[in-house]
Design an enzyme around this catalytic site. Structure first.
Site, PDB file in Angstrom:
ATOM      1  N   ASP A  49       0.836  -1.217   0.000  1.00  0.00           N
ATOM      2  CA  ASP A  49       0.000   0.000   0.000  1.00  0.00           C
ATOM      3  C   ASP A  49       0.866   1.261   0.000  1.00  0.00           C
ATOM      4  O   ASP A  49       0.583   2.217  -0.714  1.00  0.00           O
ATOM      5  CB  ASP A  49      -1.043   0.006   1.139  1.00  0.00           C
ATOM      6  CG  ASP A  49      -0.494  -0.080   2.546  1.00  0.00           C
ATOM      7  OD1 ASP A  49       0.711  -0.374   2.729  1.00  0.00           O
ATOM      8  OD2 ASP A  49      -1.276   0.143   3.497  1.00  0.00           O
ATOM      9  N   ASP A 183      -5.497  -0.058   5.839  1.00  0.00           N
ATOM     10  CA  ASP A 183      -6.324  -0.475   6.970  1.00  0.00           C
ATOM     11  C   ASP A 183      -7.511   0.466   7.175  1.00  0.00           C
ATOM     12  O   ASP A 183      -8.660   0.036   7.306  1.00  0.00           O
ATOM     13  CB  ASP A 183      -5.486  -0.529   8.259  1.00  0.00           C
ATOM     14  CG  ASP A 183      -4.298  -1.464   8.119  1.00  0.00           C
ATOM     15  OD1 ASP A 183      -4.274  -2.242   7.148  1.00  0.00           O
ATOM     16  OD2 ASP A 183      -3.402  -1.405   8.968  1.00  0.00           O
TER      17      ASP A 183
HETATM   18  C1  GLA Z   1       0.050  -2.601   8.446  1.00  0.00           C
HETATM   19  C2  GLA Z   1      -0.122  -1.183   7.918  1.00  0.00           C
HETATM   20  C3  GLA Z   1      -0.716  -1.200   6.501  1.00  0.00           C
HETATM   21  C4  GLA Z   1       0.071  -2.121   5.573  1.00  0.00           C
HETATM   22  C5  GLA Z   1       0.268  -3.485   6.233  1.00  0.00           C
HETATM   23  C6  GLA Z   1       1.173  -4.386   5.419  1.00  0.00           C
HETATM   24  O1  GLA Z   1      -1.201  -3.202   8.625  1.00  0.00           O
HETATM   25  O2  GLA Z   1      -0.976  -0.452   8.757  1.00  0.00           O
HETATM   26  O3  GLA Z   1      -0.761   0.115   5.980  1.00  0.00           O
HETATM   27  O4  GLA Z   1       1.280  -1.541   5.192  1.00  0.00           O
HETATM   28  O5  GLA Z   1       0.823  -3.371   7.529  1.00  0.00           O
HETATM   29  O6  GLA Z   1       0.576  -4.692   4.205  1.00  0.00           O
END
Ligand code: GLA
Length: 399
Positions: A49, A183
């Protein structure tokens, strides 16, 4: 500590009732508002992301619920049932320590205030069946539940992306985690029965129907907790940024050959970049396979993702690797299509695609194999894609 298994079987309704009843007992009055936000599990597209890639998360049937009513004070008086702790947050100064449970709430509250919105004094009660440190985004759920509550309290709904960005900023600045956008976006935009395919560059999203009754998403909690604020998450992100700068392009636009041929990248940075480029391709592949209900090849994408996270990105851990090995031993004959670590890594959960008819046998074999080698008791949740966050008016001064 709530077990995931218990939590999943307790419906959101039961959790909400606890939040209403808990509010009454703690504050001695009826709550006016109820805000609910789910956790998320990412099917594929890990650590892409913040590299402009696409991701494929879904909301899970585990939630943070907040009940609230006006208080006769300024600021937010917040009680967490899980923590057994109350804190008074003020709009004027910072009360919380970076990364503490209340920091996520305080961040959103202060950022809302900075928009010039007038937030009355509030009493807030929190219930949750979402484990923290398990890679299921309990932090994004807390942030988005707070934002959804404040929108309704002040009567000013934010545009979805403004809300998502505000919650991400709270996580960056109050929790000290330089997270990507996945997320918060998943918790806001998720729709029941669908995976969310999100392009983290254009911010376009597509709802991918996922309602096949014969197939389940199984989440297995390794019981190894991660803590992102002191994990190498920020270090991985910095390595990707440096790779992009040296190659003169975002890793979204780079080909594997460019990485392999580059004299500028050191071997470790090449590994990190290889994971990102291959994972971005796997998201397209997996989305296609899911749309065609081709579960066997979709499962192969999960195993390939895990291998890359383990060997190239180096964010797995022996316990997560063991869960994936146990899944491979079960194999397609046993109803297991594929499995991988999910979320940031360094502990937390695996996500697996399985045949619904074999769920009990699969859970039994994973539990037994994992216990035998680690002495730990893994926790399981089978979840359908759940709906995103919402806030409801329960009762007001006029009712
Ligand atoms: C955490 C971060 C997300 C993403 C994931 C890995 O959940 O909050 O933004 O980078 O790790 O995919």
């Amino acid at each position: 500590m709530t077990s995931i298994t218990e939590a999943a079987s307790a419906s959101t309704q039961a959790l909400s009732s606890r939040a209403v009843e808990g509010f009454r007992q703690h504050f001695g009055s009826r709550p006016y508002w109820l805000s609910v936000a789910p956790g998320r599990v990412n099917l594929i597209g890990e650590h892409v992301d913040y590299n402009n890639g696409k991701v494929l998360p879904m909301a899970v049937d585990l939630h943070v619920v907040m009940t609230a009513a006006p208080g006769n004070h300024t600021g937010l008086r917040v009680y967490s049932a899980a923590m057994g702790h109350e804190i008074l947050l003020s709009s004027a100064s910072r009360q919380t320590q970076t990364g503490s449970w209340a920091a996520y709430i305080e961040g959103v509250y202060q950022l809302f205030g900075a928009l010039g919105l007038d937030i009355p004094g509030l009493d807030v009660y929190i219930e949750s069946n979402l484990p923290s440190g398990a890679g299921l985004s309990s932090s994004a759920a807390l942030e988005v539940a707070t934002a959804s509550l404040l929108e309704v309290v002040v009567g000013e709904p934010l545009e979805s992306w403004q809300k998502i960005r505000l919650c991400q900023k709270a996580e960056h600045e109050w929790a000290g985690v330089p997270c990507g956008i996945m997320d918060q976006a998943a918790v806001v935009l998720a729709q029941a029965g669908h995976l969310l395919q999100l392009d983290c560059r254009s911010l376009e999203s597509q709802q991918i129907l996922f309602d096949e009754p014969d197939i389940c998403v199984l989440i297995t909690n390794s019981q190894v907790q991660h803590k992102l604020s002191d994990s190498p998450y920020a270090q991985r992100r910095a390595q990707c940024e440096s790779a992009g700068e040296l190659l003169g392009a975002s890793l979204r636009d780079v080909a594997m050959q460019d990485i392999n041929d580059s004299p500028l990248l050191d071997p470790e940075t090449k590994q990190r970049a290889r994971h990102v480029v291959s994972e971005i391709a796997r998201v397209e592949d997996m989305t296609l396979k899911v749309s065609r209900q081709d579960w066997e090849t979709a499962g192969a994408c999960l195993y390939a993702s895990h291998l890359s996270l383990k060997e190239q990105y180096e964010v797995s851990c022996p316990e997560l690797d063991l869960l994936v090995e146990l899944a491979q031993d079960i194999g397609q004959a046993g109803g297991m299509f594929g499995s991988r670590m999910t979320g940031a890594g360094f502990g937390g959960c695996t996500v697996s695609l399985i045949a619904s008819s074999e769920q009990d046998a699969i859970i039994g074999r994973l539990r037994e194999g994992y216990r035998a080698k680690t002495g730990l008791d893994p926790d399981f949740v089978l979840s359908r894609p759940a709906a995103g966050a919402a806030c409801f008016v329960l009762h007001g001064p006029q009712t």
